[in-house]
Design a protein around this motif. Structure first.
Motif, mmCIF file in Angstrom:
data_model
loop_
_atom_site.group_PDB
_atom_site.id
_atom_site.type_symbol
_atom_site.label_atom_id
_atom_site.label_comp_id
_atom_site.label_asym_id
_atom_site.label_seq_id
_atom_site.Cartn_x
_atom_site.Cartn_y
_atom_site.Cartn_z
ATOM 1 N N THR A 126 64.474 66.890 58.221
ATOM 2 C CA THR A 126 63.684 65.443 58.161
ATOM 3 C C THR A 126 62.987 65.695 59.700
ATOM 4 O O THR A 126 62.558 67.310 59.974
ATOM 5 C CB THR A 126 64.400 64.524 58.693
ATOM 6 O OG1 THR A 126 66.137 65.570 59.676
ATOM 7 C CG2 THR A 126 66.053 65.060 57.867
ATOM 8 N N GLU A 127 62.335 64.397 59.618
ATOM 9 C CA GLU A 127 61.637 64.379 61.381
ATOM 10 C C GLU A 127 61.739 62.828 61.775
ATOM 11 O O GLU A 127 62.535 62.005 61.317
ATOM 12 C CB GLU A 127 59.885 63.782 60.477
ATOM 13 C CG GLU A 127 58.772 63.320 61.804
ATOM 14 C CD GLU A 127 57.718 62.632 60.895
ATOM 15 O OE1 GLU A 127 57.116 63.231 61.906
ATOM 16 O OE2 GLU A 127 58.348 61.710 61.024
ATOM 17 N N ILE A 128 62.407 63.602 62.960
ATOM 18 C CA ILE A 128 63.349 63.553 63.702
ATOM 19 C C ILE A 128 61.996 62.253 65.190
ATOM 20 O O ILE A 128 61.396 63.293 65.568
ATOM 21 C CB ILE A 128 64.519 63.598 64.541
ATOM 22 C CG1 ILE A 128 65.479 64.148 63.206
ATOM 23 C CG2 ILE A 128 65.246 63.038 65.531
ATOM 24 C CD1 ILE A 128 65.901 65.117 63.812
ATOM 25 N N VAL A 129 62.337 61.350 64.941
ATOM 26 C CA VAL A 129 60.723 60.176 66.301
ATOM 27 C C VAL A 129 62.364 59.788 67.321
ATOM 28 O O VAL A 129 62.642 59.060 66.810
ATOM 29 C CB VAL A 129 59.921 60.475 65.686
ATOM 30 C CG1 VAL A 129 58.882 59.284 67.265
ATOM 31 C CG2 VAL A 129 59.028 61.192 65.017
ATOM 32 N N SER A 130 61.965 59.583 68.038
ATOM 33 C CA SER A 130 62.552 58.399 69.124
ATOM 34 C C SER A 130 60.831 57.914 69.775
ATOM 35 O O SER A 130 60.376 58.117 68.965
ATOM 36 C CB SER A 130 62.354 59.405 70.393
ATOM 37 O OG SER A 130 62.698 58.166 72.044
ATOM 38 N N GLY A 131 61.232 55.831 69.873
ATOM 39 C CA GLY A 131 60.619 55.143 69.046
ATOM 40 C C GLY A 131 59.903 54.876 70.371
ATOM 41 O O GLY A 131 59.371 56.193 72.190
#
Length: 386
Positions: A185-190
């Motif tokens: 997965t690609e995990i990104v904070s906002g």
């Protein structure tokens, strides 16, 4: 309609006990400021009463019989039985609770003073009309409780189906590949709120807050907006199939999240929410991944990994990326996703019914306490317990 100060109609006391005085299997109800009713082996009251939480979320309850109460719980007893129905008072207090919350004093732990109760102006229709109002609102309230129970049962059904299908009851899930979440997965904070920009070319867009992201669903009744750049929209824009996870909160809320289905166009997310985007949906189904993370298996990992301080737990992106994802055959994952889709369709029906009932309840209660409700066809019933 005639109104009277509540203090002239009732006696208001408080309990005497510490909040920890309860016993798990006690004989009598023990009312604290929590919504949950606990148990205790001694009683201090034996009557019909309204219980109002003096702090916390300021909830209200009705009870008739033997019970005990916490020292910050107000116990309201009727001293004018020929003028006031206690069940009518209960439903009045339910609507008045909004006023109490708005007028509550304090910061994180809100509280009310006895004056907030004694000075409350309660409409006083004839006693029989009070009983009719209580009967009518009680019927709608029970239907609301029934719909909520149906929704909870459907959630429990999905959780049980997941554990059974993927071998979490008999531990056979260990036979499948287990890999780190970041590998798939690609995990990104906002987006960070309050940023200062050197350009005026900003675009206002809706964004997901922590309050919007709940366990396996979104609460979208209040959507806020934020002004950001075009590049930030591209970076943080949510797509159908994205899994949104909150980074912290109460320990039992770790791993809280849901799959985004593009409910709102051009929506982004704030920095206290992780966006998990599956790289290859022919390998990982987002509905399966969401259920895995929200399962006892997932919550156990987050509970062990989280940083905990004073009842608050949080995870960071490093811990999330290391989450050990179990990878069963995609055919099995997709079969589960089909079940999720069917159950969610039923839940949508029940949720709409619940929304309609809550709207009806609010409309009826407003009219009832303004004296605008036609009660000519409502029977007078005795002893209708809320």
């Amino acid at each position: 309609m005639k109104k009277e100060a509540l203090g002239k109609l009732v006696d208001i006391k408080t309990g005497k006990l510490d909040v920890n005085a309860g016993t798990e299997y006690g004989k009598y109800p023990f009312f604290t400021c929590a919504k949950t009713v606990y148990r205790i082996n001694q009683y201090a009251f034996d009557n019909e009463a309204i219980l109002v939480a003096g702090n916390g979320d300021l909830n209200v309850k009705y009870f008739k019989g033997k019970f005990n109460a916490y020292q910050r719980t107000y116990v309201i007893e009727n001293k004018e039985v020929n003028l006031l129905s206690m069940k009518y008072l209960y439903y009045f207090m339910e609507t008045y609770m909004i006023h109490l919350r708005n007028g509550a004093i304090g910061g994180i732990i809100k509280y009310i003073k006895i004056d907030h109760l004694t000075k409350a102006e309660i409409p006083l229709p004839p006693l029989d009309d009070q009983k009719r109002i209580a009967h009518l609102l009680g019927k709608v309230e029970r239907l609301i409780a029934q719909r909520k129970q149906h929704l909870q049962q459907l959630d429990q059904l999905l959780k049980s189906v997941f554990l059974e299908m993927f071998g979490f009851f008999d531990k056979t899930y260990t036979n499948w590949t287990i890999d780190t979440l970041t590998s798939h997965t690609e995990i990104v904070s906002g987006i960070t709120k309050g940023k200062k920009y050197k350009t005026d070319e900003l675009i206002e867009v809706p964004y997901m807050r922590v309050a919007n992201v709940q366990d396996e669903h979104f609460v979208l009744d209040e959507i806020k907006t934020i002004s950001v750049t075009k590049n930030e929209i591209k970076q943080y824009r949510l797509l159908a199939g994205d899994l949104l996870l909150t980074e912290g909160g109460d320990p039992d809320k770790l791993g809280r999240g849901a799959v985004w289905q593009n409910q709102i166009e051009n929506c982004i997310h704030q920095n206290h929410i992780f966006r998990v985007r599956v790289n290859d949906k022919s390998r990982i189904n987002p509905d399966y991944l969401s259920a895995l993370i929200g399962s006892p298996y997932g919550k156990s990992y987050f509970f062990r990994s989280a940083k905990q301080t004073t009842g608050i737990a949080s995870i960071n992106s490093t811990q999330l990326k290391k989450f050990p994802i179990v990878i069963p055959p995609i055919e099995l994952q997709n079969r589960f996703a089909t079940i999720v889709e069917k159950v969610e369709s039923i839940k949508t029906h029940y949720q709409q019914s619940l929304n309609n009932l809550e709207t009806l309840y609010n409309a009826l209660s407003q009219k009832a306490f303004k004296g605008e409700l036609d009660l000519s066809r409502v029977a007078v019933l005795v002893d209708v317990t809320p």
